[in-house]
Design a protein around this motif. Structure first.
Motif, short mmCIF file in Angstrom:
data_model
loop_
_atom_site.label_atom_id
_atom_site.label_comp_id
_atom_site.label_asym_id
_atom_site.label_seq_id
_atom_site.Cartn_x
_atom_site.Cartn_y
_atom_site.Cartn_z
N LEU A 67 0.80 -1.21 0.00
CA LEU A 67 0.00 0.00 0.00
C LEU A 67 0.84 1.28 0.00
O LEU A 67 0.28 2.37 0.11
N GLY A 68 2.17 1.14 -0.10
CA GLY A 68 2.98 2.33 -0.29
C GLY A 68 4.12 2.56 0.67
O GLY A 68 4.94 3.44 0.45
N ARG A 158 -7.61 0.88 0.18
CA ARG A 158 -6.45 1.56 -0.35
C ARG A 158 -6.28 2.92 0.32
O ARG A 158 -7.24 3.49 0.86
N PRO A 159 -5.05 3.48 0.30
CA PRO A 159 -4.83 4.79 0.92
C PRO A 159 -5.67 5.91 0.32
O PRO A 159 -5.98 6.90 0.99
N ASP A 160 -6.06 5.79 -0.97
CA ASP A 160 -6.85 6.83 -1.60
C ASP A 160 -8.35 6.70 -1.33
O ASP A 160 -9.15 7.44 -1.90
N GLY A 161 -8.73 5.76 -0.48
CA GLY A 161 -10.12 5.57 -0.13
C GLY A 161 -10.84 4.51 -0.95
O GLY A 161 -11.98 4.15 -0.63
N SER A 162 -10.21 4.00 -2.00
CA SER A 162 -10.83 2.97 -2.81
C SER A 162 -10.66 1.60 -2.15
O SER A 162 -9.92 1.44 -1.18
N SER A 163 -11.34 0.62 -2.72
CA SER A 163 -11.26 -0.75 -2.21
C SER A 163 -11.21 -1.70 -3.40
O SER A 163 -12.18 -1.83 -4.14
#
Length: 262
Positions: A67-68, A158-163
């Motif tokens: 995830l980064g 995900r860190p951007d809010g997605s799944s």
């Protein structure tokens, strides 16, 4: 100060454009050894931190990497190559069979009947399956497709809010880290290789522990229950075995048919 790498003029200890140190003295044997060590394990103990994470919190560590959080851990492929190389050197020093991929030293059983090409294929297959180094390198590719297909419905935040579920590349890096654990397990069991009668239980442990580890790994990555992770991983193992058997049968059949046609 003028950077010897990119010709940028600057003040300070590091070039603001390329990051090279201002101090670039002539290399000495001390720097040679230090460069080898730091290039392999990282100057800030990344390899140690990565191995510790793989042993104590595998799924959480791999999830953070995917995830980064990349700088904190040693990359999966260099980690695996380093562990495989060290294992090969150690076992070679112990006079163990490191590289049985030598057709002159391998023999078929007396009851084996096959064509010339099929015999060579059997020898190569035994060389790969009987050696931890070879097995560690190709097991990732064997398991990649089953894990991607079976876990494609399980999404992670995900860190951007997605799944979204893990893609092929993310499964690949996850399985590479899992194979790193297999090499660490091989290191732990290496001292027992000289103990008489230990071959049976160490072999069973090497077969069982990777599956148990994958259950823990994917439970923590995908945030699923123990039961679901166990069932899905067992399905992946069975699918991998079946896929490898189909590949072996097809390869053996093609070789046998080729020799028979000649």
């Amino acid at each position: 100060m003028k950077c010897l790498n990119c010709d940028t003029t600057y003040e300070g200890n590091f070039c603001p454009k390329c990051g090279q140190k201002a101090s670039t003295a002539r290399f000495l044997p001390k720097e040679m050894l230090l460069s080898v060590v730091t290039s392999l394990i990282g100057g800030d103990n990344k390899l140690f931190i990565t191995c510790k994470g793989l042993l104590t919190r595998p799924g959480h560590m791999v999830r953070e990497y995917l995830l980064g959080k990349r700088v904190s851990y040693y990359a999966p492929i260099p980690s695996l190559l380093f562990l495989v190389a060290v294992y090969a050197i150690v076992t070679y020093a112990m006079a163990d069979t490191v590289s049985p991929f030598d057709l002159l030293k391998l023999k078929l059983d007396e009851n084996d009947v096959a064509t010339d090409s099929a015999q060579q294929f059997i020898l190569v297959y035994r060389a790969i399956t009987e050696n931890k180094v070879y097995f560690a390198l190709y097991s990732v590719l064997l398991s990649l497709l089953p894990y991607w297909l079976i876990f494609r419905r399980h999404k992670i935040a995900r860190p951007d809010g997605s799944s979204e579920p893990l893609n092929v590349a993310e499964h690949f890096f996850t399985l590479v880290y899992q194979t790193c654990f297999n090499m660490l397990l091989a290191f732990a069991l290496l001292p027992f290789s000289v103990v008489p009668g230990s071959e049976v239980w160490t072999t069973r442990l090497c077969l069982v522990m990777p599956t148990v580890y994958c259950i823990i790994l994917y439970k923590q990555i995908c945030s699923i229950s123990w039961i679901r992770s166990t069932l899905l991983n067992l399905l992946c193992v069975v699918s991998t075995v079946l896929l490898s058997l189909v590949g072996l049968l097809l390869t053996f059949g093609l070789l046998y048919g080729y020799d028979y046609a000649k």
